[in-house]
Every structure is written in C-alpha cells, then in structure tokens.
Motif scaffolding. Structure first.
Motif, PDB file in Angstrom:
ATOM      1  N   GLY A  90     -37.729 -63.041 -41.233  1.00  0.00           N
ATOM      2  CA  GLY A  90     -37.844 -61.489 -41.760  1.00  0.00           C
ATOM      3  C   GLY A  90     -38.688 -60.678 -40.580  1.00  0.00           C
ATOM      4  O   GLY A  90     -38.646 -61.259 -39.426  1.00  0.00           O
ATOM      5  N   PRO A  91     -39.088 -59.618 -40.757  1.00  0.00           N
ATOM      6  CA  PRO A  91     -39.268 -58.973 -42.338  1.00  0.00           C
ATOM      7  C   PRO A  91     -37.941 -58.576 -42.773  1.00  0.00           C
ATOM      8  O   PRO A  91     -37.075 -57.740 -42.126  1.00  0.00           O
ATOM      9  CB  PRO A  91     -40.204 -57.738 -42.190  1.00  0.00           C
ATOM     10  CG  PRO A  91     -40.916 -57.980 -41.059  1.00  0.00           C
ATOM     11  CD  PRO A  91     -39.988 -58.812 -40.005  1.00  0.00           C
ATOM     12  N   LEU A  92     -37.482 -59.101 -43.960  1.00  0.00           N
ATOM     13  CA  LEU A  92     -36.098 -58.710 -44.550  1.00  0.00           C
ATOM     14  C   LEU A  92     -35.949 -57.514 -45.000  1.00  0.00           C
ATOM     15  O   LEU A  92     -34.687 -57.117 -44.785  1.00  0.00           O
ATOM     16  CB  LEU A  92     -35.966 -59.806 -45.665  1.00  0.00           C
ATOM     17  CG  LEU A  92     -35.766 -61.257 -45.349  1.00  0.00           C
ATOM     18  CD1 LEU A  92     -36.121 -62.266 -46.769  1.00  0.00           C
ATOM     19  CD2 LEU A  92     -34.687 -61.450 -44.887  1.00  0.00           C
ATOM     20  N   CYS A  93     -36.870 -56.679 -45.155  1.00  0.00           N
ATOM     21  CA  CYS A  93     -36.836 -55.302 -45.595  1.00  0.00           C
ATOM     22  C   CYS A  93     -36.291 -54.662 -44.406  1.00  0.00           C
ATOM     23  O   CYS A  93     -35.650 -53.264 -44.423  1.00  0.00           O
ATOM     24  CB  CYS A  93     -38.005 -54.691 -45.964  1.00  0.00           C
ATOM     25  SG  CYS A  93     -39.479 -54.734 -44.607  1.00  0.00           S
ATOM     26  N   LEU A  94     -36.224 -55.091 -43.196  1.00  0.00           N
ATOM     27  CA  LEU A  94     -35.668 -54.330 -42.075  1.00  0.00           C
ATOM     28  C   LEU A  94     -34.069 -54.323 -42.120  1.00  0.00           C
ATOM     29  O   LEU A  94     -33.409 -53.696 -41.235  1.00  0.00           O
ATOM     30  CB  LEU A  94     -35.964 -54.740 -40.874  1.00  0.00           C
ATOM     31  CG  LEU A  94     -37.462 -54.389 -40.322  1.00  0.00           C
ATOM     32  CD1 LEU A  94     -38.112 -55.184 -39.152  1.00  0.00           C
ATOM     33  CD2 LEU A  94     -37.683 -52.967 -40.259  1.00  0.00           C
ATOM     34  N   ALA A  95     -33.736 -55.193 -43.060  1.00  0.00           N
ATOM     35  CA  ALA A  95     -32.101 -55.065 -43.390  1.00  0.00           C
ATOM     36  C   ALA A  95     -31.805 -54.105 -44.069  1.00  0.00           C
ATOM     37  O   ALA A  95     -30.533 -53.813 -44.541  1.00  0.00           O
ATOM     38  CB  ALA A  95     -31.786 -56.450 -43.824  1.00  0.00           C
TER      39      ALA A  95
END
Length: 471
Positions: A245-250
């Motif tokens: 992560g941070p996975l939200c950057l996907a």
C-alpha cells in the motif's frame, strides 16, 4: 482443446465497507499485473462491488455471489449482510461467526475455478484457511490494520509487558521497541485486561491459529512508514508481512462532470476541516454534542459527513447556526475524493487505518479522535514523532480513552488549522505523503512487494498471461 487457464487469485473480503474497499483496490493492482481474479461476496454486497469494479481495465474480473447464511442473529433483522447495517456493533462477533456457514458453498464454487492459485481473504474469515489447505494452495490474510498495531497487539499477548501495571492508564514500555510507551487503555476491552477472557478473546485466539498456518499477511501500508514494526514482525512473529500500500492510491479520480453538491461547496470554501468518524463507531449523544459545540466555537469552516441517525443527537438549531461555514453531509460520500480536494487542509478523524492512509496520500494532516478497535493505537502512531502527521484530541483527565469536551475540540481544531503545531504536522504529512506515492510507483517498495507476493503465491514462477474467468 481450449487454452490453459492461468492460476486464479481468489479474493474474499469481509462484509464491511472498511474491509472490502482496500481489497478491491488490490484487485485493481493485481489485474494491472496480468493476474486473473475472482471476488467472492454475497448478493446484498455484490452491486456495490460491481459498481466499484466497473472500470474497463478490470471488466473481466469475476464476481461470484454466495448466499449469506439464513441463521438468525440476535438483534439483527433478516437480510443484513454487511456490518454497516447492524443495528448495534454488539452483534459484530456473532455476525462474523455466522460466516463460517458459507464454507460449503465457497468450496463448491471454487471447483469451477481451476486452477486456483491462492486465496486472499480477510483475517475474520479464518475458516478459509482450512479450504486453502484442502485445495493445497497458499492463503494470505488481510487484517486491515497498520503494521504497528498488528505487531504491538501480538507482542502484548505474547510477552505481556503490561503485566505489572496497576491501572489502565499506567504507562509501560516494550523492550524490543525503545522509546515506545503505551497504556492498557490504548487497547480495546477486554484485551486491555490483565487476564482477558470471554467470547471475543476466544475468537481472536482461533483467528491466531489460522494466521499462523497462513502463507502471509497483506498490509495496507508501506515499508518506509513502519520499518521497525514490520521488520520485527517478519523476524520474530510471522508469517511474512507483504506491504502493498497505500492501496487507496489505486483509486481512479471521479469524473469532474459528476461532482456532488459537497464537492461544489468545497469549490467555493477554503480552508476546510473535513470531519468523519467512519461507519462502525457508536458515539454517544453527549459526545456528539460536545464535538459539534467544539466545531461551532472554533470558527473554522468544516464539512461533516455524518450518519443520518446521528443527526437527532445534535443540539436543535446547530445545522442552521453553522450553515454559513459548515456543511452536514448525511449520505455516503467518497472520502478519498473529499480529502484530495484542494480546499481540505485538515481531517478530524476516528483514525481507522483506511482513513489514515487516505489522509496521508492526500497530504492532509489528521486531528485524531479515536473511539474503538485499534483506533487508539493508530491515533498514538499518527501523533507520535516517528510518524508525526497529526495531532491528538485528548479526553478529560489525561487518559487516552474517555469523554472529550467541547473546549478540547475547539482548541485542537484551531491548533491544527491555524497553530504552529498544525504547521509542523502539515509539513510532515507532505513528506510522508510523497514517500507513500514513491512506494507505489514502479520500482518502489510496495510495487516490489506486490511483485514478490505474486511470485510467492505462484510458487516462484512469473505471472502467466491474462485469462478471463467466467462463472
């Protein structure tokens, strides 16, 4: 003869928004690496997952529905398939335990997915480890917590550094982590007791057994942020932690043509404090009133995403009094989109780990106000020098757990938005946010970590070409 199918990565999120969304980001990253993916869920959760995964680059991902068990759960109406819809969080562990009845349907569905390469499931779905062992494939579990919280929880249980404390607020140290001091109140009851017991403890112990048998732990974080805790986990605890992560950057940016009213409000107001406390925490009416009063008295502009049922606890007339500088959003809103808006310069947060990661990636400093689970640990990590991306709202009496008064909310909101300490953490979150982005770029630590995870799950082999899986 048909083409040989590539191994399928099975993803099985737990039925809670905060547990599901990070794994859906992981699906997106796996698809970009050419991995075939099948996501398992239940009928009531499937529409939101399909909506999330409707992007063209992942349109061939399978979403397989399993019936949610019809076994009655005390205090929970029939048809509830997500913790977001639980009338009370007190039903949480019974809800989790009911999911074990899904195993036969899960295993039947897997028979149509030859070959299964690995199972990636939420830690709460520990029973999937038995299925993985039965199939002879590796299982990786996703906890959704930081490496810091995961590690200190395990060390507390194993080494009992708190054993000689006489109160919940007496500090104690960790010999393996010089400089780290916590109190028992940093941990959620009953785990802050000297001799914890009860169904919650039994459940966590059962999960611990499945974790030990698993191939690895997937962490929604990056190595540079939590180095000493991740290294300690890998060298002294295990199984291996994979930082991806941070996975939200996907996440993909939403189309500007679809801006919601609150985004349009942000376009015309700055600077703004974003306020949100997640979907799980049960906050008392008295506490909500103090938070609202503190926000009102602070004089800052704020956008508060609040669950509709909580509005009735606010003082009558509050929304009308703050309408010129405060917006109350009573429906689900895309938190990542809000945090990324240029007008948002602070985040009053419960410190769920997803929120911490989203705030760091948006380079927005955090004002920590935790309520439950591992949030008190996250708040400590956020406000400590080793991370330093936020400040802490403190309850009265000096404890890390308890009632927070309006005066404290007012003072700390002003400090974060306009004070010298706020300026310091704003500078720090810029640095950490850039490090997070670098970790996810090609060649960064999390990019390499995901490649290592794929290779590990594939038995050391390169990923095979994309093959769509249908069900």
């Amino acid at each position: 003869m048909g083409a040989v199918s590539s191994p399928c990565f099975v993803i099985f999120p737990f039925m809670a928004h905060g547990h599901t969304i990070p794994l859906l980001y992981l699906v997106r990253l796996l698809r970009r690496r050419g991995i075939s993916v099948a996501v398992f869920t239940t009928p009531a959760n499937a529409p939101s997952i399909r909506s999330f995964l409707k992007d063209d680059d992942i349109k061939s991902t399978s979403i397989i529905e399993l019936p949610f068990p019809n076994k009655p759960i005390d205090g929970v109406p029939p048809g509830v398939e997500n913790t977001h819809d639980l009338p009370s969080i007190s039903s949480f562990f019974e809800f989790v335990n009911v999911t074990t009845l899904m195993r036969p349907d899960f295993e039947n569905a897997l028979e149509g997915l030859h070959p299964v390469g690995c199972i990636i499931s939420d830690a709460f779905l520990g029973w999937t480890q038995e299925t993985a062992a039965k199939l002879g494939v590796p299982r990786y579990f996703f906890f959704g917590m930081s490496g810091f919280a995961t590690t200190v929880h395990r060390v507390l249980e194993r080494d009992r550094p708190h054993a000689h404390t006489s109160s919940l607020d007496e500090p104690f140290g960790f010999p393996d982590f010089p400089g780290l001091e916590l109190t028992r109140n940093h941990f959620e009851p009953p785990f802050n007791e000297l001799q914890p017991s009860g169904p919650q403890v039994d459940f966590i112990l059962q999960l611990g057994v499945t974790m030990v048998k698993s191939q690895g732990l997937i962490v929604n974080s990056f190595y540079e942020l939590e180095t000493r805790y991740l290294e300690y986990w890998n060298n002294n605890i295990g199984p291996k932690a994979w930082c991806v992560g941070p996975l939200c950057l996907a996440a993909k940016p939403p189309p500007t043509s679809e801006n919601q009213p609150w985004i349009q409000w942000l376009d015309h107001n700055s600077p703004v404090l974003y306020v949100a406390f997640g979907t799980q925490a049960e906050i008392s009416a008295e506490q909500l009133k103090e938070i609202a009063e503190g926000l009102e008295r602070s004089g800052v502009k704020f956008l508060w995403v609040i669950r509709p049922k909580m509005m009735k606890h606010l003082e009558e007339g509050f929304e009308e009094r703050v309408k010129d500088r405060g917006l109350m959003v009573k429906v689900w809103a895309n938190q990542n989109e809000i945090l990324m808006h240029k007008s948002v310069t602070g985040f009053l947060s419960h410190c769920g780990w997803n929120s911490v990661m989203e705030s760091v990636c948006a380079k927005v400093p955090i004002l920590a106000l935790p309520f439950m689970a591992e949030q008190h640990l996250n708040a400590r990590f956020v406000a400590a020098e080793e991370c330093g991306v936020g400040l802490r709202v403190m309850p009265r009496g000096g404890s890390v757990r308890g009632f927070v008064e309006a005066e404290e909310v007012e003072k700390m909101v002003r400090e974060l938005m306009d004070g010298s300490r706020g300026a310091e953490v704003r500078k720090r979150v810029e640095e950490v946010g850039e490090a997070a982005a670098e970790a996810m770029r090609h060649g960064g630590s999390s990019w390499v970590g995901l490649g290592g995870l794929i290779e590990d799950a594939s038995g050391g082999k390169e990923a095979l070409p994309i093959v769509a899986i249908t069900q």
